[in-house]
Design a protein around this motif. Sequence first.
Motif, mmCIF file in Angstrom:
data_model
loop_
_atom_site.group_PDB
_atom_site.id
_atom_site.type_symbol
_atom_site.label_atom_id
_atom_site.label_comp_id
_atom_site.label_asym_id
_atom_site.label_seq_id
_atom_site.Cartn_x
_atom_site.Cartn_y
_atom_site.Cartn_z
ATOM 1 N N TYR A 1 1.380 3.927 8.362
ATOM 2 C CA TYR A 1 0.756 2.815 7.521
ATOM 3 C C TYR A 1 -0.216 3.509 6.508
ATOM 4 C CZ TYR A 1 -1.017 -1.837 6.432
ATOM 5 O OH TYR A 1 -0.993 -3.101 5.862
ATOM 6 N N ASP A 2 -0.329 2.740 5.290
ATOM 7 C CA ASP A 2 -1.316 2.987 4.311
ATOM 8 C C ASP A 2 -2.031 1.775 3.808
ATOM 9 O OD1 ASP A 2 -2.720 3.549 2.019
ATOM 10 O OD2 ASP A 2 -1.105 4.214 0.750
ATOM 11 N N ARG B 1 -4.522 1.626 2.475
ATOM 12 C CA ARG B 1 -5.301 1.370 1.133
ATOM 13 C C ARG B 1 -4.292 0.502 -0.022
ATOM 14 N NH1 ARG B 1 -6.063 6.926 2.428
ATOM 15 N NH2 ARG B 1 -8.217 7.424 2.366
ATOM 16 N N ARG B 2 -2.949 0.771 0.447
ATOM 17 C CA ARG B 2 -2.001 -0.020 -0.525
ATOM 18 C C ARG B 2 -1.575 -1.060 0.573
ATOM 19 N NH1 ARG B 2 3.036 2.821 -1.794
ATOM 20 N NH2 ARG B 2 2.567 3.930 -0.047
ATOM 21 N N ARG B 3 -1.924 -1.284 1.756
ATOM 22 C CA ARG B 3 -1.564 -2.288 2.788
ATOM 23 C C ARG B 3 0.022 -2.335 2.771
ATOM 24 N NH1 ARG B 3 -5.800 -7.237 1.264
ATOM 25 N NH2 ARG B 3 -7.693 -6.006 1.180
ATOM 26 N N CYS B 4 0.619 -1.248 3.191
ATOM 27 C CA CYS B 4 1.919 -1.226 3.243
ATOM 28 C C CYS B 4 2.413 -0.298 4.287
ATOM 29 C CB CYS B 4 2.727 -0.741 1.914
ATOM 30 S SG CYS B 4 2.432 0.779 1.252
ATOM 31 N N SER C 1 7.818 -6.478 4.557
ATOM 32 C CA SER C 1 6.541 -5.639 4.823
ATOM 33 C C SER C 1 6.898 -4.491 5.648
ATOM 34 C CB SER C 1 5.697 -6.525 5.729
ATOM 35 O OG SER C 1 5.494 -7.725 4.884
#
Length: 315
Positions: A203-204, A206-209, A268
């Motif tokens: 999961y990232d 910072r990019r919320r993905c 998502s």
Amino acid sequence: MTERIGLVVGYEDTFPPAFIAKVNETPGFRAELAKFGGTPERYQSPYRVLVDRLSHEVPYYRFHLKAAMLAGTYVVNDPFWWSADDKFFGFSLASKIGVTVPRTVMLPSKSYAPSIDPSRSLRNLEYPLDWGKIADYVKFPAILKPADGGGWKNVSRVNNMDELLRDYNDSNQLVMTLQEFIEFDEYVRCICIGKKFILPIKYDPRRRCYVEADNFLPKALEQKILDGAWALNHALGYDMNSVEFACKDGVPYAIDFTNPAPDMCVRSILPRYFHMVVDEMARFTIELAREGRKNASVHAFQKFLESPIPRPETT
């Protein structure tokens, strides 16, 4: 006899039809969007299992699900426990069961409803707060976030005291937590179903993905994450959850793990993981319905109801 499995959802548009279709592939079971209204006190539920993904936003649903549970329906997640938890309690619980969490301090609200008279209603509250002591414990940088929030709402990174006080002053009536920021090497979000199925996904934040990746964790670190997620879900009693870990120098820090209605949208969590989650949710709820399982809270109530009521001694 067909066992019915109901789904309680809001605006979700990918998980519900996929889940319903998958359950309905199995003879003897029928999944559908649950319908209820005007709940009587002697409620008889038509559902063997209800999957709750919305009662945190619709109070009537939460109250109804408690009645359905007493009527013999297995509810995912247990509405009594869900009603009682909060994220700060989760951090305290994690520290008790050996799951590593960042240093965290809960803060009283900055402001209160007009009916609260600070001179009378807040006499137990330490004022002013010892901000120096709090900052010395947590350290900067830190994350300021609601004690019972979710969905990355009202979350900010603060790098010094000025930023902390600025964002705290803007938090109004929210109860906030200040938490050590982990400069992570790897970030993992686990989708958890039935306490046994734990799917770690890169999961990232910072990019919320989510990020599709194979073998992105060393085996030893992956096992620590699986063990931590397993322990947290068992301690919390969750059958449906997401658990986030920020990993630094081989140590997984549990960052967020009270998410009893985790994101399950294909856009998502990505198609690869979406199909795995749908299949497991269908398998798990069919298992619950087939076995006629009951929530742990129901067993406690039944034990009380079946026991004779003690009467006070008379003199």
